[in-house]
Scaffold this motif. Structure first.
Motif, PDB file in Angstrom:
ATOM      1  N   GLY A 283       0.808  -1.223   0.000  1.00  0.00           N
ATOM      2  CA  GLY A 283       0.000   0.000   0.000  1.00  0.00           C
ATOM      3  C   GLY A 283       0.835   1.265   0.000  1.00  0.00           C
ATOM      4  N   GLU A 284       1.942   1.244   0.747  1.00  0.00           N
ATOM      5  CA  GLU A 284       2.817   2.420   0.782  1.00  0.00           C
ATOM      6  C   GLU A 284       3.395   2.724  -0.596  1.00  0.00           C
ATOM      7  OE1 GLU A 284       5.581   1.327   3.799  1.00  0.00           O
ATOM      8  OE2 GLU A 284       4.193   1.781   5.453  1.00  0.00           O
ATOM      9  N   TRP A 285       3.781   1.671  -1.317  1.00  0.00           N
ATOM     10  CA  TRP A 285       4.310   1.881  -2.672  1.00  0.00           C
ATOM     11  C   TRP A 285       3.223   2.444  -3.585  1.00  0.00           C
ATOM     12  CZ3 TRP A 285       3.651   0.219  -7.735  1.00  0.00           C
ATOM     13  CH2 TRP A 285       4.696   0.508  -8.623  1.00  0.00           C
ATOM     14  N   ALA A 286       2.006   1.905  -3.436  1.00  0.00           N
ATOM     15  CA  ALA A 286       0.897   2.398  -4.256  1.00  0.00           C
ATOM     16  C   ALA A 286       0.665   3.887  -4.023  1.00  0.00           C
ATOM     17  CB  ALA A 286      -0.378   1.605  -3.943  1.00  0.00           C
ATOM     18  N   VAL A 287       0.729   4.308  -2.771  1.00  0.00           N
ATOM     19  CA  VAL A 287       0.533   5.724  -2.449  1.00  0.00           C
ATOM     20  C   VAL A 287       1.656   6.568  -3.031  1.00  0.00           C
ATOM     21  CG1 VAL A 287       0.452   7.403  -0.564  1.00  0.00           C
ATOM     22  CG2 VAL A 287      -0.844   5.265  -0.387  1.00  0.00           C
ATOM     23  N   GLU A 288       2.891   6.092  -2.891  1.00  0.00           N
ATOM     24  CA  GLU A 288       4.050   6.828  -3.431  1.00  0.00           C
ATOM     25  C   GLU A 288       3.922   7.040  -4.943  1.00  0.00           C
ATOM     26  OE1 GLU A 288       7.506   4.644  -2.418  1.00  0.00           O
ATOM     27  OE2 GLU A 288       7.339   5.012  -0.255  1.00  0.00           O
ATOM     28  N   GLN A 289       3.427   6.015  -5.630  1.00  0.00           N
ATOM     29  CA  GLN A 289       3.372   6.050  -7.089  1.00  0.00           C
ATOM     30  C   GLN A 289       2.109   6.702  -7.633  1.00  0.00           C
ATOM     31  OE1 GLN A 289       6.000   4.898  -9.031  1.00  0.00           O
ATOM     32  NE2 GLN A 289       7.014   4.676  -7.041  1.00  0.00           N
ATOM     33  N   TYR A 290       0.959   6.488  -6.980  1.00  0.00           N
ATOM     34  CA  TYR A 290      -0.311   6.796  -7.625  1.00  0.00           C
ATOM     35  C   TYR A 290      -1.211   7.767  -6.871  1.00  0.00           C
ATOM     36  CZ  TYR A 290       1.211   2.493  -9.935  1.00  0.00           C
ATOM     37  OH  TYR A 290       1.949   1.537 -10.600  1.00  0.00           O
ATOM     38  N   ASP A 291      -0.841   8.170  -5.661  1.00  0.00           N
ATOM     39  CA  ASP A 291      -1.681   9.137  -4.947  1.00  0.00           C
ATOM     40  C   ASP A 291      -1.729  10.441  -5.737  1.00  0.00           C
ATOM     41  OD1 ASP A 291      -3.266  10.261  -2.997  1.00  0.00           O
ATOM     42  OD2 ASP A 291      -1.573  10.894  -1.754  1.00  0.00           O
TER      43      ASP A 291
ATOM     44  N   ALA B  27      -5.086  -1.493   3.433  1.00  0.00           N
ATOM     45  CA  ALA B  27      -6.097  -0.466   3.695  1.00  0.00           C
ATOM     46  C   ALA B  27      -5.542   0.629   4.606  1.00  0.00           C
ATOM     47  CB  ALA B  27      -7.336  -1.096   4.325  1.00  0.00           C
ATOM     48  N   ASP B  28      -4.784   0.234   5.620  1.00  0.00           N
ATOM     49  CA  ASP B  28      -4.193   1.224   6.531  1.00  0.00           C
ATOM     50  C   ASP B  28      -3.206   2.132   5.783  1.00  0.00           C
ATOM     51  OD1 ASP B  28      -5.618   0.205   8.647  1.00  0.00           O
ATOM     52  OD2 ASP B  28      -3.959  -0.945   9.489  1.00  0.00           O
ATOM     53  N   ALA B  29      -2.434   1.528   4.865  1.00  0.00           N
ATOM     54  CA  ALA B  29      -1.403   2.286   4.148  1.00  0.00           C
ATOM     55  C   ALA B  29      -1.990   3.307   3.181  1.00  0.00           C
ATOM     56  CB  ALA B  29      -0.468   1.340   3.410  1.00  0.00           C
ATOM     57  N   ILE B  30      -3.125   2.981   2.561  1.00  0.00           N
ATOM     58  CA  ILE B  30      -3.686   3.908   1.563  1.00  0.00           C
ATOM     59  C   ILE B  30      -4.699   4.880   2.170  1.00  0.00           C
ATOM     60  CG2 ILE B  30      -3.336   2.241  -0.298  1.00  0.00           C
ATOM     61  CD1 ILE B  30      -6.404   1.809  -0.314  1.00  0.00           C
ATOM     62  N   ALA B  31      -4.985   4.710   3.465  1.00  0.00           N
ATOM     63  CA  ALA B  31      -5.931   5.619   4.123  1.00  0.00           C
ATOM     64  C   ALA B  31      -5.418   7.056   4.018  1.00  0.00           C
ATOM     65  CB  ALA B  31      -6.095   5.230   5.584  1.00  0.00           C
TER      66      ALA B  31
ATOM     67  N   ASP C 240      -8.079   1.240 -12.646  1.00  0.00           N
ATOM     68  CA  ASP C 240      -6.712   1.721 -12.834  1.00  0.00           C
ATOM     69  C   ASP C 240      -5.669   0.834 -12.163  1.00  0.00           C
ATOM     70  OD1 ASP C 240      -7.470   4.333 -14.111  1.00  0.00           O
ATOM     71  OD2 ASP C 240      -8.431   4.617 -12.155  1.00  0.00           O
ATOM     72  N   LEU C 241      -6.072   0.133 -11.102  1.00  0.00           N
ATOM     73  CA  LEU C 241      -5.103  -0.587 -10.271  1.00  0.00           C
ATOM     74  C   LEU C 241      -5.715  -1.866  -9.714  1.00  0.00           C
ATOM     75  CD1 LEU C 241      -2.371  -0.657  -8.647  1.00  0.00           C
ATOM     76  CD2 LEU C 241      -3.523   0.735  -6.905  1.00  0.00           C
ATOM     77  N   VAL C 242      -4.905  -2.931  -9.703  1.00  0.00           N
ATOM     78  CA  VAL C 242      -5.292  -4.202  -9.074  1.00  0.00           C
ATOM     79  C   VAL C 242      -4.313  -4.489  -7.946  1.00  0.00           C
ATOM     80  CG1 VAL C 242      -5.538  -6.695  -9.376  1.00  0.00           C
ATOM     81  CG2 VAL C 242      -6.250  -5.148 -11.217  1.00  0.00           C
TER      82      VAL C 242
ATOM     83  N   LYS D 146      -2.533  -1.022 -13.701  1.00  0.00           N
ATOM     84  CA  LYS D 146      -1.369  -1.341 -12.891  1.00  0.00           C
ATOM     85  C   LYS D 146      -1.686  -2.521 -11.971  1.00  0.00           C
ATOM     86  CE  LYS D 146       0.276   2.603 -14.468  1.00  0.00           C
ATOM     87  NZ  LYS D 146       1.227   2.675 -15.588  1.00  0.00           N
ATOM     88  N   ILE D 147      -0.659  -3.303 -11.627  1.00  0.00           N
ATOM     89  CA  ILE D 147      -0.872  -4.496 -10.802  1.00  0.00           C
ATOM     90  C   ILE D 147       0.193  -4.579  -9.713  1.00  0.00           C
ATOM     91  CG2 ILE D 147      -1.028  -7.024 -10.765  1.00  0.00           C
ATOM     92  CD1 ILE D 147      -1.857  -6.911 -13.709  1.00  0.00           C
ATOM     93  N   ILE D 148      -0.270  -4.778  -8.474  1.00  0.00           N
ATOM     94  CA  ILE D 148       0.606  -5.002  -7.328  1.00  0.00           C
ATOM     95  C   ILE D 148       0.243  -6.359  -6.728  1.00  0.00           C
ATOM     96  CG2 ILE D 148       1.284  -4.205  -5.025  1.00  0.00           C
ATOM     97  CD1 ILE D 148       0.453  -1.382  -5.893  1.00  0.00           C
TER      98      ILE D 148
END
Length: 341
Positions: free
Chosen positions: A169-177, A203-207, A241-243, A270-272
């Motif tokens: 989730g942290e990587w997703a936020v860094e890249q796509y927030d 869920a906690d990371a992308i909150a 946009d993201l999976v 995008k896929i994680i």
């Protein structure tokens, strides 16, 4: 080995029906009713050698993924007669009732150690109480059980699933927030520790970000079901946009569905994923997956060490956390040539 043999005999007599029932669990387990799949250095063991070996009964979740295959191989390759073990192995085919029958059969056999990777977190109290009454130590691998009585097992060896979800989730936020991404989630087996914990960590990371989870369904950790669920998502939603897939196999199934829909995985969507097995790492190197958090399946050596200590009466750590890494495309390309799984 300081084992209470008289107690084992009593439990063995009470558990005889459980041993007979194991043969009916599945076609794969039927041959194991006479002692499961026993590993030894020459395909069989002499009575003298068997007396010196640590007998261990292991119940595996199943063979649902590349990760699980690598995990099974690590256990079977490590717990051999050459290394001092007599391994009885059973495949539960992702059914808790099969695992409970297997554990009861190991109690009836009077093994020195019981180990298993629980299909789900709950419902283990009675059978673990039976193992405790028989004075047979239990070691959990990969997945935990939900119990307030931690005396029912000696140690739990495995990854921190919440942390894995957080790293993804942290990587997703860094890249796509800031991009307003709409995300779908492919969950693992309902009720299993990795499904519960990875979902929570992500869920906690992308909150607080603008990544929106528009749907979340179980793909049961399999490539086939991952593909089926992704096909449903693509039919239901005009924009994805993201999976986030709880394991590589479901992510690989999602790739198949995305390509069949005429889109490019890794670009259009995008896929994680989590696991970092070879197939997933290859897809990452090829640009079809964007990021993978590792879940190390090579638990055999840790299990062997803990089992030896427990049988010897030594203290062991209650929680042994396996170190996991993260991979982007460049790191995957570099790691693949020497990848063990």
């Amino acid at each position: 080995m300081a084992r209470k043999m008289w107690m084992r005999g009593t439990v063995a007599a009470l558990s005889a029906t459980a041993l007979l029932a194991l043969g009916a669990c599945s076609s794969e387990q039927a041959p194991a009713a006479e002692g499961e799949e026993t590993t030894s250095d020459d395909g069989g063991e002499t009575e003298e050698a068997g007396d010196e070996l640590i007998s261990i009964g292991f119940s595996q979740v199943g063979a649902e993924s590349g990760w699980r295959a690598a995990n099974t191989k690590s256990i079977q390759d490590t717990l051999t007669a050459d290394n001092g073990f007599d391994l009885s192995f059973s495949d539960a085919q992702q059914k808790q009732e099969n695992q409970i029958q297997a554990i009861r059969s190991y109690i009836a056999q009077g093994v020195d150690v019981i180990s298993f990777s629980p299909v789900v977190e709950t419902g283990w109290g009675p059978v673990l109480e039976e193992a405790k009454a028989a004075d047979i130590p239990v070691i959990l691998t990969d997945r935990a059980v939900d119990t307030e009585d931690d005396t029912l097992y000696e140690s739990f060896i495995g990854s921190d699933f919440v942390l894995e979800g957080e790293m993804a989730g942290e990587w997703a936020v860094e890249q796509y927030d800031g991009e307003g991404y709409q995300m779908v989630e492919l969950q693992g087996t309902t009720g299993s520790a990795p499904a519960i914990d990875r979902k929570e960590g992500f869920a906690d990371a992308i909150a607080g970000s603008d990544i929106e989870v528009i749907d979340s369904q179980t793909g049961n950790f399999t490539r086939t079901e991952g593909k089926q669920v992704m096909e449903g998502f693509l039919q239901k939603y005009d924009e994805i946009d993201l999976v986030f897939a709880h394991n590589d196999d479901m992510g690989l199934g999602a790739i198949e569905a995305i390509e069949a829909a005429g889109m490019t995985p890794g670009e259009d969507i995008k896929i994680i994923t989590i696991d970092a097995v070879k197939d997933g790492m290859q897809a990452l190197a090829d640009g079809k997956i964007n990021y993978i958090v590792e879940c190390n399946p090579l638990l055999g050596p840790d299990l062997a060490e803990v089992a030896q200590k427990v049988v010897a009466g030594e203290e062991v750590e209650k929680r042994i956390v396996v170190e996991d890494k993260t991979f982007d495309q460049e790191a995957a390309v570099e790691a693949l040539p020497s990848r063990e799984y």
